[in-house]
Enzyme design. Structure first.
Site, PDB file in Angstrom:
ATOM      1  CG  MET A  55      -2.033  -1.058   1.136  1.00 26.82           C
ATOM      2  SD  MET A  55      -3.349  -0.749   2.347  1.00 26.82           S
ATOM      3  CE  MET A  55      -2.492  -1.010   3.896  1.00 26.82           C
ATOM      4  CG  HIS A  56       3.655   2.473   3.120  1.00 32.76           C
ATOM      5  ND1 HIS A  56       4.478   2.250   4.195  1.00 32.76           N
ATOM      6  CD2 HIS A  56       2.513   2.997   3.627  1.00 32.76           C
ATOM      7  CE1 HIS A  56       3.863   2.625   5.304  1.00 32.76           C
ATOM      8  NE2 HIS A  56       2.663   3.061   4.993  1.00 32.76           N
ATOM      9  NE  ARG A  57       6.120  -2.214  -3.909  1.00 27.85           N
ATOM     10  CZ  ARG A  57       6.512  -3.162  -3.068  1.00 27.85           C
ATOM     11  NH1 ARG A  57       7.551  -2.948  -2.289  1.00 27.85           N
ATOM     12  NH2 ARG A  57       5.896  -4.315  -3.011  1.00 27.85           N
TER      13      ARG A  57
END
Lengths: 84, 249
Positions: free
Chosen positions: B229-231
């Protein structure tokens, strides 16, 4: 809605967001930073106040404001837009 | 003795690690993380600690990620050093009591929920503020916050980013061990620590290992989904702008 009422909403939310500040003691000519608010506090005060006033001011219009009074003016502009 | 971490050990087996970075306000600077890990290394090497009290400053327990680390994530750089903190707290061979007198925000809250026993202060605020800055939660929040506060409140905390006062959490039936007036938090931690320190060191360590198995698994699960999700969420141009404009200096 009067500007005073808008200021009261902002003051109430500043007080709710800080440890030891009473709404009555807040001077609108000062910045929230003067009352120890960090950016997260300001996000919360601004977003809670906007929900309460049923307005949505774009973030870009909020970045150059210097004090609570100016924030109230900006909010009032949108409150009046909504009524007009 | 390090500059940002104050470490003290009692003959009884109770150790205290105080995160005390007056200048950085206990956010995860590179120096903060290094000194934190060194302190844990030292406790493990000496093998005298039966239980650790982890505390912060009176008004700030832990502030979470550093602005630059978030901007690095926006640039697609992997920032893994913060995550090691959580892992180490789960893996050390003694229980850790989080005495959270002050605010615990974002990754700072994660430091709390990675501990074995958690004490919060009525006056302080606890929040998973990630989404207010434009990106998805990290540091194990997506699996472990629910362990501490319950799944539905965890969802509310993560989706809204709202920082809850300890006094608000008190009435919500969370799994926080105690929510007390700020001035009583450390004393309660000591009371619990002394009860633990009376027990056999080898058995304490065995039990810690057993009780950590699930936490370790949850941290691994979190890492996978949070990294993914961070990517995505750190690549939104709005996220960088929000961090630059809003993240506390």
């Amino acid at each position: 809605m009067t500007k005073e009422a808008v200021i009261e909403v902002i003051k109430k939310n500043i007080a709710a967001n800080s440890d030891d500040i009473d709404a009555a003691g807040i001077d609108p000519q000062k910045s929230m930073k003067d009352y120890g608010a960090n950016s997260l506090d300001m996000i919360e005060v601004v977003s809670t106040s906007m929900r309460e006033l049923k307005i949505k001011v774009p973030r870009s219009e909020l970045t150059d404001l210097n004090n609570i009074d100016q924030l109230a003016d900006k909010f009032l502009e949108y409150v009046n837009k909504g009524n007009g | 003795m390090s500059e940002r971490m104050k470490l003290a050990s009692e003959p009884s087996g109770v150790s205290v690690l105080k995160m005390d970075d007056a200048k950085g306000r206990n956010i995860f600077s590179a120096e903060f993380i290094t000194e934190f890990l060194h302190a844990l290394d030292e406790l493990e090497r000496e093998r005298r600690t039966k239980v650790l009290i982890l505390c912060g400053q009176q008004d700030v327990f832990c502030g979470g990620a550093e602005k630059q680390a978030l901007l690095d994530l926006c640039d697609g750089k992997a920032v893994v050093r913060d995550l090691v903190l959580c892992e180490r707290l789960v893996e050390v061979p003694f229980p850790v009591i989080a005495a959270m007198e002050g605010h615990a925000i974002g990754g700072g809250l994660a430091v709390g929920f990675c501990c074995d026993i958690v004490i919060a202060a009525r006056e302080s605020r606890y929040g998973a503020v990630f989404m207010s800055l434009g990106f998805t939660p990290g540091m194990g929040c997506t699996t472990l916050l629910a362990e501490l506060v319950g799944p539905y409140l965890a969802s509310e905390m993560m989706f809204t980013g709202k920082r809850f006062r300890g006094s608000e959490l008190e009435g919500k039936g969370t799994h926080i061990n105690y929510v007390l007036p700020r001035t009583e938090v450390v004393a309660k931690a000591w009371d619990i620590a002394e009860q633990i320190a009376e027990k056999d060191a080898r058995s304490i360590s065995l039990l810690k290992h057993a009780l950590s198995v699930n936490k370790k698994k949850l941290l691994v699960d979190a890492r996978h989904q949070e990294d993914l999700m961070h990517r995505i969420s750190f690549s939104f141009p709005e996220t960088r702008r929000t961090i630059q404009e809003l993240y506390p200096e």
